[in-house]
Design a protein around this motif. Sequence first.
Motif, short mmCIF file in Angstrom:
data_model
loop_
_atom_site.label_atom_id
_atom_site.label_comp_id
_atom_site.label_asym_id
_atom_site.label_seq_id
_atom_site.Cartn_x
_atom_site.Cartn_y
_atom_site.Cartn_z
N ALA A 218 0.85 -1.20 0.00
CA ALA A 218 0.00 0.00 0.00
C ALA A 218 0.89 1.25 0.00
O ALA A 218 0.65 2.21 -0.75
N GLU A 219 1.94 1.21 0.83
CA GLU A 219 2.89 2.33 0.92
C GLU A 219 3.58 2.53 -0.43
O GLU A 219 3.71 3.65 -0.92
N TRP A 220 4.04 1.42 -1.01
CA TRP A 220 4.78 1.47 -2.28
C TRP A 220 3.90 1.99 -3.42
O TRP A 220 4.29 2.87 -4.18
N ASN A 221 2.71 1.40 -3.53
CA ASN A 221 1.83 1.76 -4.65
C ASN A 221 1.28 3.18 -4.55
O ASN A 221 0.82 3.74 -5.54
N ALA A 222 1.36 3.77 -3.35
CA ALA A 222 0.93 5.16 -3.17
C ALA A 222 2.07 6.13 -3.44
O ALA A 222 1.86 7.34 -3.59
N SER A 223 3.31 5.60 -3.53
CA SER A 223 4.47 6.46 -3.76
C SER A 223 4.57 6.81 -5.25
O SER A 223 3.91 6.19 -6.09
N GLU A 224 5.43 7.79 -5.57
CA GLU A 224 5.60 8.20 -6.97
C GLU A 224 6.07 7.03 -7.84
O GLU A 224 5.55 6.79 -8.91
N THR A 225 7.04 6.27 -7.32
CA THR A 225 7.56 5.11 -8.09
C THR A 225 6.45 4.10 -8.32
O THR A 225 6.26 3.60 -9.43
#
Length: 358
Positions: free
Chosen positions: A114-121
């Motif tokens: 969830a953290e990753w997919n919400a980040s710019e990358t």
Amino acid sequence: MVPFAGYSMPLSYGDVGQVASHNHVRKSVGIFDVGHMVQSNFRGKTAVNFLEWLTPSSLSSLKPYASTLSVLLNEKGGIIDDTIVTKHASDAFYVVTNAGRRERDLAWFKEKLAEWNASETGKNGPVEHEVLENWGLLALQGPEAASYLQGLTSFDLSQLTFGNSAFVPIEGFNLHVARGGYTGEDGFEISIPPSQTLEVARLLTKSPVQLIGLGARDSLRLEAGMCLYGNDMDETTTPVEAGLSWVIGKERKEAGGFIGAEAVQQQLKDGPSRRRIGLVVEGAPARQGAKIFSPNKDELGIVTSGIPSPTLGKNIAMGYVKSGWHKKGTEVQVEVRKQLRKGVLTPMPFIKPNYWRG
């Protein structure tokens, strides 16, 4: 049958004892039902970057269908779980984690995804996680594993070297076969869709293959110097302390960029305060929890796993001692049943592994 990680697991089969099962794997071929392990797929344009954030391994440099042992780390560099990561393609990875850590691992994956997919990358290449629920996983292990499996497939297994996998046709089934295992012997871990598991298991358990239970699995892995999560490492153990610095990619030791990197890099620079070691103990086997002392009776550490080794006919153990006391040949005393017994630090693995490297 015994309770293990929420499953009912076979400690042994029939009236075949643990030592006989253990010796059969060392001399011939045995099969383990390890379907309790958690099998997952991670897919997406940034899957490699995501998994290189979760683990300290160099996954981008893995060749397709190559695997590495790795670790999931918490923010303090402690090991949440050990895992085998297999790269299928630059955007697809197959990951196997431990049953005993299922809830912790899956919650961690969910939170970090969830953290990753919400980040710019992540927004530019979201990653998805699929758990292969109820899939079978069978480990065929022993010096005769390859010749037995070769009789069931047209695929040339001599081309499949240790740490690599392939989709292999086995009597009409197309199955993911990874060369490796948890015994120190040559062997294969075969992943099987739920509807086919029973049929494949029947194919793989004809003579000389014997079904092998958890008891022998434990003694085989300890002889091979392999850690058992919950015994030999946990969230208070770092990969440096556990002797697993080799799973950290060379360039990643410098660059970091993974969860827990700061603590790990500090230990790589300064050395850890304790280290995982192997021991041969005289007289009686030292079990988990046995204390390790210096000849002057200073407490040095603790045994995390210990057994009488069926292959070597000696009492072997794994544990942790203060740095400085970890050199091979060092003599210590181990408290076994309220008596101090002589122990000698011995390099692991205790037996010579027989992995197929081509």
